[in-house]
Design an enzyme around this catalytic site. Structure first.
Site, mmCIF file in Angstrom:
data_model
loop_
_atom_site.group_PDB
_atom_site.id
_atom_site.type_symbol
_atom_site.label_atom_id
_atom_site.label_comp_id
_atom_site.label_asym_id
_atom_site.label_seq_id
_atom_site.Cartn_x
_atom_site.Cartn_y
_atom_site.Cartn_z
ATOM 1 N N CYS A 115 -3.921 90.912 -39.897
ATOM 2 C CA CYS A 115 -3.377 89.884 -40.034
ATOM 3 C C CYS A 115 -4.791 90.581 -41.393
ATOM 4 O O CYS A 115 -4.724 89.676 -42.707
ATOM 5 C CB CYS A 115 -4.457 88.626 -39.858
ATOM 6 S SG CYS A 115 -3.754 88.811 -38.099
ATOM 7 N N HIS A 261 -6.804 84.266 -45.512
ATOM 8 C CA HIS A 261 -5.563 84.876 -44.192
ATOM 9 C C HIS A 261 -6.532 83.400 -43.594
ATOM 10 O O HIS A 261 -7.899 82.425 -43.337
ATOM 11 C CB HIS A 261 -6.727 85.626 -43.334
ATOM 12 C CG HIS A 261 -5.595 85.658 -42.029
ATOM 13 N ND1 HIS A 261 -4.381 85.763 -41.762
ATOM 14 C CD2 HIS A 261 -6.302 85.857 -40.923
ATOM 15 C CE1 HIS A 261 -4.240 85.205 -40.665
ATOM 16 N NE2 HIS A 261 -5.240 86.086 -39.787
ATOM 17 N N ASN A 291 -1.038 80.921 -38.029
ATOM 18 C CA ASN A 291 -1.379 81.669 -38.384
ATOM 19 C C ASN A 291 0.093 82.808 -38.126
ATOM 20 O O ASN A 291 0.494 83.242 -37.330
ATOM 21 C CB ASN A 291 -2.352 82.789 -37.459
ATOM 22 C CG ASN A 291 -3.020 83.948 -37.665
ATOM 23 O OD1 ASN A 291 -2.207 84.111 -38.366
ATOM 24 N ND2 ASN A 291 -3.906 84.555 -37.262
HETATM 25 O O1 UT7 Z 1 -5.712 86.564 -37.463
HETATM 26 C C1 UT7 Z 1 -6.566 87.204 -36.878
HETATM 27 C C2 UT7 Z 1 -7.521 86.509 -36.530
HETATM 28 N N1 UT7 Z 1 -7.835 85.941 -34.896
HETATM 29 C C3 UT7 Z 1 -8.646 84.831 -35.406
HETATM 30 O O2 UT7 Z 1 -9.746 84.743 -36.438
HETATM 31 C C4 UT7 Z 1 -8.602 83.567 -34.138
HETATM 32 C C5 UT7 Z 1 -10.225 83.097 -33.687
HETATM 33 N N2 UT7 Z 1 -10.605 82.821 -32.604
HETATM 34 C C6 UT7 Z 1 -9.782 81.722 -32.095
HETATM 35 O O3 UT7 Z 1 -9.352 81.042 -33.612
HETATM 36 C C7 UT7 Z 1 -10.769 80.586 -31.491
HETATM 37 O O4 UT7 Z 1 -11.850 81.482 -30.704
HETATM 38 C C8 UT7 Z 1 -9.172 80.139 -30.648
HETATM 39 C C9 UT7 Z 1 -8.869 78.806 -31.319
HETATM 40 C C10 UT7 Z 1 -8.754 81.234 -30.070
HETATM 41 C C11 UT7 Z 1 -10.211 79.743 -29.448
HETATM 42 O O5 UT7 Z 1 -10.864 78.080 -29.479
HETATM 43 P P1 UT7 Z 1 -13.206 78.009 -29.128
HETATM 44 O O6 UT7 Z 1 -13.169 77.328 -29.301
HETATM 45 O O7 UT7 Z 1 -13.196 79.342 -29.282
HETATM 46 O O8 UT7 Z 1 -12.272 78.349 -27.268
HETATM 47 P P2 UT7 Z 1 -12.780 79.116 -26.097
HETATM 48 O O9 UT7 Z 1 -11.300 80.696 -26.198
HETATM 49 O O10 UT7 Z 1 -14.121 79.154 -26.286
HETATM 50 O O11 UT7 Z 1 -12.063 78.341 -25.315
HETATM 51 C C12 UT7 Z 1 -12.966 77.089 -24.974
HETATM 52 C C13 UT7 Z 1 -11.671 75.941 -24.074
HETATM 53 C C14 UT7 Z 1 -11.468 77.336 -22.539
HETATM 54 O O12 UT7 Z 1 -10.914 76.682 -21.637
HETATM 55 P P3 UT7 Z 1 -12.994 76.340 -20.188
HETATM 56 O O13 UT7 Z 1 -13.080 77.641 -20.032
HETATM 57 O O14 UT7 Z 1 -14.408 75.638 -20.943
HETATM 58 O O15 UT7 Z 1 -12.559 75.928 -19.226
HETATM 59 C C15 UT7 Z 1 -9.841 78.141 -23.181
HETATM 60 O O16 UT7 Z 1 -9.559 77.851 -21.412
HETATM 61 O O17 UT7 Z 1 -10.815 75.991 -24.159
HETATM 62 C C16 UT7 Z 1 -9.197 76.837 -23.162
HETATM 63 N N3 UT7 Z 1 -8.348 76.969 -24.095
HETATM 64 C C17 UT7 Z 1 -7.254 75.607 -24.141
HETATM 65 N N4 UT7 Z 1 -6.918 74.300 -23.679
HETATM 66 C C18 UT7 Z 1 -5.636 73.698 -24.333
HETATM 67 C C19 UT7 Z 1 -7.432 77.715 -24.870
HETATM 68 N N5 UT7 Z 1 -6.778 76.880 -25.126
HETATM 69 C C20 UT7 Z 1 -6.031 76.041 -24.793
HETATM 70 C C21 UT7 Z 1 -5.380 75.220 -25.426
HETATM 71 N N6 UT7 Z 1 -5.710 74.222 -24.621
HETATM 72 N N7 UT7 Z 1 -3.931 75.996 -25.822
#
Ligand code: UT7
Length: 334
Positions: A115, A261, A291
């Site tokens: 990225c 980005h 993204n």
């Molecule tokens: O481009 C390169 C750089 N990339 C980035 O900068 C991405 C950085 N990270 C992010 O943008 C975020 O961390 C995400 C969008 C990927 C995830 O958001 P988050 O608020 O950090 O969620 P999390 O990973 O802590 O997950 C929270 C919950 C989990 O469930 P439990 O364990 O709390 O029951 C996940 O399983 O959300 C769940 N989850 C989803 N739920 C519905 C993860 N993906 C999804 C989804 N739909 N698509």
């Protein structure tokens, strides 16, 4: 000692026609439009048709950038293409674009910094121009990220899209005085003021693909520890913005537009908050493009140039973080 400055003469971009909404994804994996919008700000993404390759997207963006710059293809002496999703392991996708443009001179190569690829590209283009090794550089960020997604993994497949953006950089007619300091007006001139690149390979297990020619002989799929990447993104991006401003004796208030980005609206908002910059000064396309990795900055740049937000003389701060981890910034006087 005088050396040329790199001026961005023009830009262009291309998005595949097919739009995939969050609701469509919710039919494939256990997710909802509400979750995706609330956690990422993404509402839709463009996805390339079968048979539509990264080089096809790159070529379309490049042709638009060349037209916008008002140059001839024969003026280009270097093509740099940032991508994580090349058409083939080799030859470079840049050489395929070079051929499709009808160029028979100059050089072409790919850059891999995920990225952050467009920023690594602008830094490389600027170094070639400043050192006199190139006069006119076509820099492209292009991705078909949809091809390396695990469409069963809701944690990653909802985040990415396909697209391409390009810029044409050219050596300025009047060189910048290297011995001049910022207070002598260096930071008011048009062009790339400075670029700042970083990486920390100890963190490459946070965002990677689980395959490759030398390891599995497969392409692999994207794997990410999202929460950890998020944490590093907010810290590193704020730091690299200040680094760029310090290097040019500029203040946060001097920034006209942050062109970041586009990974997650929450990262854009948190970084802006940390810097004390109004979210109105952040060019945001993540809602429409998702993204697009190395393509996201030139896609956002092109959108804001073409709709008239970015004007001659504006100070642009480009920043990104991605797999590696890699991150960086560029300050550009438009
Ligand atoms: O481009 C390169 C750089 N990339 C980035 O900068 C991405 C950085 N990270 C992010 O943008 C975020 O961390 C995400 C969008 C990927 C995830 O958001 P988050 O608020 O950090 O969620 P999390 O990973 O802590 O997950 C929270 C919950 C989990 O469930 P439990 O364990 O709390 O029951 C996940 O399983 O959300 C769940 N989850 C989803 N739920 C519905 C993860 N993906 C999804 C989804 N739909 N698509």
């Amino acid at each position: 000692m005088t050396m040329p400055r790199s001026i961005i003469l023009g830009c262009g971009s291309y998005l595949p026609e097919r739009i995939v909404t969050n609701d469509e994804l919710a039919q494939r994996v256990d997710t909802t439009d509400e979750w995706i919008v609330e956690r990422t700000g993404i509402r839709q993404r463009h996805i390339a048709e079968e048979g539509q390759l990264t080089s096809d997207l790159a070529l379309a963006a490049a042709e638009r950038a060349i037209e916008h710059a008002g140059i001839d293809v024969d003026d280009i002496d270097l093509v740099i293409l940032a991508t994580t999703t090349p058409d083939q392991t080799f030859p470079s996708t840049a050489t395929k674009v070079q051929a499709a443009l009808g160029m028979s001179n100059g050089a072409a190569f790919d850059i891999q910094a995920v990225c952050s690829g467009f920023l690594y590209g602008i830094s490389t283009a600027d170094a070639f121009i400043r050192s006199g090794q190139a006069r006119t550089v076509l820099l492209i960020g292009a991705e078909t990220f949809s091809r390396i997604l695990d469409w069963e993994d809701r944690g990653t497949c909802v985040l990415f899209g396909d697209g391409a953006g390009a810029v044409v950089l050219q050596a300025s007619a009047n060189g910048a005085d290297k011995d001049n300091d910022a207070s002598a007006g260096h930071n008011q001139e048009r062009g790339v003021l400075s670029t700042h690149l970083h990486s920390d390979g100890k963190l490459n297990n946070l965002l990677y693909v689980d395959g490759g020619p030398s390891s599995t002989q497969t392409v692999g799929h994207v794997r990410m520890v999202g929460r950890e990447v998020f944490r590093h993104a907010v810290t590193n991006l704020a730091a690299v913005v200040d680094e760029a401003l310090d290097a040019n004796s500029l203040e946060r208030e001097d920034i006209t537009w942050i062109v970041p980005h586009q990974a997650n609206k929450r990262i854009l908002d948190s970084t802006a908050r940390k810097l004390g910059v109004s979210p109105d000064r952040v060019v945001t396309t993540v809602d429409r493009h998702a993204n697009t990795s190395a393509a996201s900055i030139p896609l956002a740049l092109d959108a804001a140039v073409k709709d008239g937000r970015i004007k001659r003389g504006d100070l642009l701060l480009l920043e990104a973080m991605g797999g590696g981890l890699t991150w960086g910034s560029a300050l550009v006087r438009w």
